[in-house]
Design a protein around this motif. Structure first.
Motif, PDB file in Angstrom:
ATOM      1  N   GLY A  99      -9.282   5.871  -3.018  1.00 50.86           N
ATOM      2  CA  GLY A  99      -8.229   5.023  -3.581  1.00 50.86           C
ATOM      3  C   GLY A  99      -8.134   5.174  -5.091  1.00 50.86           C
ATOM      4  O   GLY A  99      -9.144   5.267  -5.781  1.00 50.86           O
ATOM      5  N   ILE A 100      -6.910   5.185  -5.576  1.00 50.28           N
ATOM      6  CA  ILE A 100      -6.702   5.245  -7.022  1.00 50.28           C
ATOM      7  C   ILE A 100      -7.138   3.916  -7.645  1.00 50.28           C
ATOM      8  O   ILE A 100      -7.738   3.889  -8.721  1.00 50.28           O
ATOM      9  CB  ILE A 100      -5.211   5.561  -7.324  1.00 50.28           C
ATOM     10  CG1 ILE A 100      -4.805   6.898  -6.669  1.00 50.28           C
ATOM     11  CG2 ILE A 100      -4.958   5.592  -8.825  1.00 50.28           C
ATOM     12  CD1 ILE A 100      -5.671   8.098  -7.036  1.00 50.28           C
ATOM     13  N   THR A 101      -6.874   2.825  -6.932  1.00 50.40           N
ATOM     14  CA  THR A 101      -7.335   1.514  -7.400  1.00 50.40           C
ATOM     15  C   THR A 101      -8.859   1.477  -7.385  1.00 50.40           C
ATOM     16  O   THR A 101      -9.493   0.967  -8.313  1.00 50.40           O
ATOM     17  CB  THR A 101      -6.765   0.405  -6.485  1.00 50.40           C
ATOM     18  OG1 THR A 101      -5.408   0.717  -6.191  1.00 50.40           O
ATOM     19  CG2 THR A 101      -6.849  -0.963  -7.148  1.00 50.40           C
ATOM     20  N   GLU A 140     -13.544   2.272   5.774  1.00 50.94           N
ATOM     21  CA  GLU A 140     -12.628   1.626   4.819  1.00 50.94           C
ATOM     22  C   GLU A 140     -11.703   0.718   5.602  1.00 50.94           C
ATOM     23  O   GLU A 140     -11.840   0.591   6.819  1.00 50.94           O
ATOM     24  CB  GLU A 140     -11.832   2.686   4.037  1.00 50.94           C
ATOM     25  CG  GLU A 140     -10.998   3.600   4.922  1.00 50.94           C
ATOM     26  CD  GLU A 140     -10.236   4.687   4.159  1.00 50.94           C
ATOM     27  OE1 GLU A 140      -9.953   4.507   2.963  1.00 50.94           O
ATOM     28  OE2 GLU A 140      -9.914   5.716   4.788  1.00 50.94           O
ATOM     29  N   ARG A 150      -3.156  12.529  -7.207  1.00 50.56           N
ATOM     30  CA  ARG A 150      -3.538  12.557  -5.800  1.00 50.56           C
ATOM     31  C   ARG A 150      -2.420  13.143  -4.937  1.00 50.56           C
ATOM     32  O   ARG A 150      -2.685  13.845  -3.944  1.00 50.56           O
ATOM     33  CB  ARG A 150      -3.920  11.158  -5.302  1.00 50.56           C
ATOM     34  CG  ARG A 150      -4.448  11.197  -3.867  1.00 50.56           C
ATOM     35  CD  ARG A 150      -4.991   9.860  -3.421  1.00 50.56           C
ATOM     36  NE  ARG A 150      -3.948   8.853  -3.375  1.00 50.56           N
ATOM     37  CZ  ARG A 150      -4.168   7.560  -3.189  1.00 50.56           C
ATOM     38  NH1 ARG A 150      -5.401   7.103  -3.045  1.00 50.56           N
ATOM     39  NH2 ARG A 150      -3.169   6.699  -3.151  1.00 50.56           N
ATOM     40  N   ARG A 206      -9.548   7.701  13.547  1.00 48.16           N
ATOM     41  CA  ARG A 206      -8.677   8.632  12.818  1.00 48.16           C
ATOM     42  C   ARG A 206      -9.210  10.065  12.842  1.00 48.16           C
ATOM     43  O   ARG A 206     -10.324  10.313  13.276  1.00 48.16           O
ATOM     44  CB  ARG A 206      -8.517   8.150  11.374  1.00 48.16           C
ATOM     45  CG  ARG A 206      -7.874   6.775  11.284  1.00 48.16           C
ATOM     46  CD  ARG A 206      -7.878   6.276   9.858  1.00 48.16           C
ATOM     47  NE  ARG A 206      -9.223   6.223   9.304  1.00 48.16           N
ATOM     48  CZ  ARG A 206      -9.504   6.076   8.016  1.00 48.16           C
ATOM     49  NH1 ARG A 206      -8.514   5.979   7.152  1.00 48.16           N
ATOM     50  NH2 ARG A 206     -10.750   6.035   7.602  1.00 48.16           N
ATOM     51  N   LEU A 257      -9.950   7.628   2.207  1.00 45.15           N
ATOM     52  CA  LEU A 257      -9.017   7.961   1.140  1.00 45.15           C
ATOM     53  C   LEU A 257      -9.647   7.469  -0.156  1.00 45.15           C
ATOM     54  O   LEU A 257     -10.043   6.298  -0.251  1.00 45.15           O
ATOM     55  CB  LEU A 257      -7.667   7.270   1.365  1.00 45.15           C
ATOM     56  CG  LEU A 257      -6.627   7.684   0.323  1.00 45.15           C
ATOM     57  CD1 LEU A 257      -6.114   9.087   0.629  1.00 45.15           C
ATOM     58  CD2 LEU A 257      -5.474   6.712   0.283  1.00 45.15           C
ATOM     59  N   HIS A 267      -1.980   8.360  -9.216  1.00 42.17           N
ATOM     60  CA  HIS A 267      -1.219   8.540  -7.970  1.00 42.17           C
ATOM     61  C   HIS A 267      -0.527   9.899  -7.933  1.00 42.17           C
ATOM     62  O   HIS A 267      -0.473  10.549  -6.886  1.00 42.17           O
ATOM     63  CB  HIS A 267      -0.224   7.394  -7.778  1.00 42.17           C
ATOM     64  CG  HIS A 267      -0.875   6.109  -7.378  1.00 42.17           C
ATOM     65  ND1 HIS A 267      -1.302   5.868  -6.093  1.00 42.17           N
ATOM     66  CD2 HIS A 267      -1.221   5.018  -8.097  1.00 42.17           C
ATOM     67  CE1 HIS A 267      -1.865   4.665  -6.042  1.00 42.17           C
ATOM     68  NE2 HIS A 267      -1.828   4.132  -7.241  1.00 42.17           N
ATOM     69  N   LYS A 313      -3.623  11.872   1.940  1.00 44.34           N
ATOM     70  CA  LYS A 313      -2.745  10.733   2.188  1.00 44.34           C
ATOM     71  C   LYS A 313      -1.513  11.198   2.968  1.00 44.34           C
ATOM     72  O   LYS A 313      -0.430  11.362   2.404  1.00 44.34           O
ATOM     73  CB  LYS A 313      -2.361  10.060   0.868  1.00 44.34           C
ATOM     74  CG  LYS A 313      -1.860   8.636   1.046  1.00 44.34           C
ATOM     75  CD  LYS A 313      -1.824   7.915  -0.277  1.00 44.34           C
ATOM     76  CE  LYS A 313      -1.137   6.564  -0.210  1.00 44.34           C
ATOM     77  NZ  LYS A 313      -1.798   5.599   0.659  1.00 44.34           N
ATOM     78  N   SER A 367      -6.502  -1.850  -3.058  1.00 41.36           N
ATOM     79  CA  SER A 367      -5.419  -0.893  -2.822  1.00 41.36           C
ATOM     80  C   SER A 367      -4.383  -1.127  -3.907  1.00 41.36           C
ATOM     81  O   SER A 367      -4.470  -2.113  -4.654  1.00 41.36           O
ATOM     82  CB  SER A 367      -4.780  -1.093  -1.438  1.00 41.36           C
ATOM     83  OG  SER A 367      -4.052  -2.293  -1.419  1.00 41.36           O
ATOM     84  N   ALA A 368      -3.390  -0.228  -3.934  1.00 45.20           N
ATOM     85  CA  ALA A 368      -2.358  -0.321  -4.968  1.00 45.20           C
ATOM     86  C   ALA A 368      -1.672  -1.687  -4.942  1.00 45.20           C
ATOM     87  O   ALA A 368      -1.312  -2.215  -5.988  1.00 45.20           O
ATOM     88  CB  ALA A 368      -1.327   0.793  -4.765  1.00 45.20           C
ATOM     89  N   SER A 400      -7.765  -0.353   6.989  1.00 51.49           N
ATOM     90  CA  SER A 400      -6.690   0.481   7.544  1.00 51.49           C
ATOM     91  C   SER A 400      -5.750   0.958   6.436  1.00 51.49           C
ATOM     92  O   SER A 400      -5.151   2.018   6.543  1.00 51.49           O
ATOM     93  CB  SER A 400      -5.915  -0.292   8.615  1.00 51.49           C
ATOM     94  OG  SER A 400      -5.164  -1.333   8.036  1.00 51.49           O
ATOM     95  N   SER A 401      -5.629   0.179   5.359  1.00 57.28           N
ATOM     96  CA  SER A 401      -4.825   0.626   4.208  1.00 57.28           C
ATOM     97  C   SER A 401      -5.460   0.154   2.902  1.00 57.28           C
ATOM     98  O   SER A 401      -4.763  -0.230   1.969  1.00 57.28           O
ATOM     99  CB  SER A 401      -3.391   0.119   4.329  1.00 57.28           C
ATOM    100  OG  SER A 401      -3.355  -1.284   4.256  1.00 57.28           O
ATOM    101  N   SER A 402      -6.778   0.191   2.853  1.00 59.02           N
ATOM    102  CA  SER A 402      -7.484  -0.278   1.655  1.00 59.02           C
ATOM    103  C   SER A 402      -8.909   0.273   1.663  1.00 59.02           C
ATOM    104  O   SER A 402      -9.404   0.688   2.700  1.00 59.02           O
ATOM    105  CB  SER A 402      -7.541  -1.806   1.642  1.00 59.02           C
ATOM    106  OG  SER A 402      -8.186  -2.288   2.815  1.00 59.02           O
ATOM    107  N   ASN A 403      -9.551   0.245   0.509  1.00 54.19           N
ATOM    108  CA  ASN A 403     -10.976   0.563   0.453  1.00 54.19           C
ATOM    109  C   ASN A 403     -11.771  -0.728   0.592  1.00 54.19           C
ATOM    110  O   ASN A 403     -11.279  -1.813   0.248  1.00 54.19           O
ATOM    111  CB  ASN A 403     -11.321   1.293  -0.852  1.00 54.19           C
ATOM    112  CG  ASN A 403     -10.749   2.701  -0.883  1.00 54.19           C
ATOM    113  OD1 ASN A 403      -9.852   3.017  -1.653  1.00 54.19           O
ATOM    114  ND2 ASN A 403     -11.259   3.566  -0.008  1.00 54.19           N
TER     115      ASN A 403
END
Ligand code: PMP
Length: 285
Positions: free
Chosen positions: A206-208, A179, A50, A139, A204, A47, A146, A243-244, A181-184
């Protein structure tokens, strides 16, 4: 409850930034959300890395050395006495009279908050999976950064909520899933191949997502980084989001139709547990 704003730890309800902050006026800033599990930050290094990349894409400097930002994060978590929750870090270009161009000299605004989380997923969400709805991806062209410019995901998530769904899957003009809206977004094909979109400016990274890819590889799960359509997802064995805050959460309905047999599957379950084990094996924050 405590927040951090530009060098000060403040009671959360008194924490504020100036009306001329460029984050407020232009969404000229970036952020990160890091999950805390049993006193350990999940994927903190990823994180932070990124965050550095997002800052550099906006041609912003770190508000303080990365080590110092990490130290503030740990101190804020300590002051809040939170062992399970999420850390929010936001950096905006700073406060200046409203003008689109970068201000000549400005210092960044650094804000951090910590929120306690009692359950990252409800038992029912894990047992039955969650529903998603699809919405056009409206978008901008740099979804790999991010930024705090989140209006399209806000509208998408609201639409999902109003449809009784947990998440919205965003559909690229070419018909593929970009993806959540707030996740892969992920699927497991009937052949047992784990599929998620390749990183590009359309998603994005994702780090996860990155950790799950590594954990899948270590377990010998075949992986393909490529785009997929909603039709392919409905015909898949499993689908999930990452997601995280959700790790890997099963998706069993898309626009009201069942994914495969309509039940969470073993690959999702294995990867979720693998991620939790990986975080638990790390050093306490
Ligand atoms: N895509 C988008 C658009 C997101 O907002 C998020 C959550 N920040 C993710 C993917 C997942 O990223 P991460 O695993 O780093 O939380």
């Amino acid at each position: 409850r405590w927040a951090y704003v530009n060098g000060r730890y403040l009671p959360h309800r008194q924490a504020a930034v100036h009306v001329e902050d460029r984050g407020f006026q232009f969404a000229d800033g970036v952020y990160e959300v890091v999950t805390l599990l049993d006193g350990r930050f999940a994927d903190l290094d990823g994180h932070m890395e990124r965050l550095g990349r997002s800052l550099s894409e906006l041609r912003m400097d770190w508000p303080a050395a990365p080590r110092v930002v990490t130290m503030i994060a740990r101190e804020l978590v300590r002051r809040n006495g939170v062992r399970n929750g999420s850390l929010y870090i936001q950096v905006t270009r700073g406060v200046a009279p409203r003008d689109f161009k970068f201000p000549a000299s400005v210092s960044a605004t650094l804000v951090m908050t910590v929120k306690r989380v009692t359950a990252f997923a409800k038992p029912e969400q894990l047992e039955k999976g969650v529903a998603v709805v699809t919405v056009p991806d409206i978008r901008w062209g740099r979804c790999d950064i991010k930024t705090v410019g989140l209006l399209a995901p806000v509208l998408a998530k609201q639409q999902a909520a109003e449809s009784g769904a947990y998440e919205a899957w965003l559909i690229d003009p070419d018909g593929t899933v970009t993806e959540g809206s707030s996740s892969n977004a992920w699927i497991v094909t009937q052949d047992g191949v784990l599929v998620t979109r390749a990183p590009s400016q359309k998603i994005l990274n994702g780090i996860t997502r990155l950790s799950l890819l590594r954990l899948a590889g270590e377990r010998g799960i075949p992986v393909e980084e490529r785009s997929f359509t909603v039709e392919e997802a409905l015909a898949a064995r499993e689908a999930f989001v990452s997601s995280a805050g959700t790790f890997a959460l099963p998706v069993t309905r898309i626009d009201g139709k069942p994914v495969g047999e309509g039940k969470p599957g073993p690959v999702t379950r294995t990867l979720r547990q693998a991620y939790l084990d990986y975080v638990a094996a790390g050093v306490p924050s």
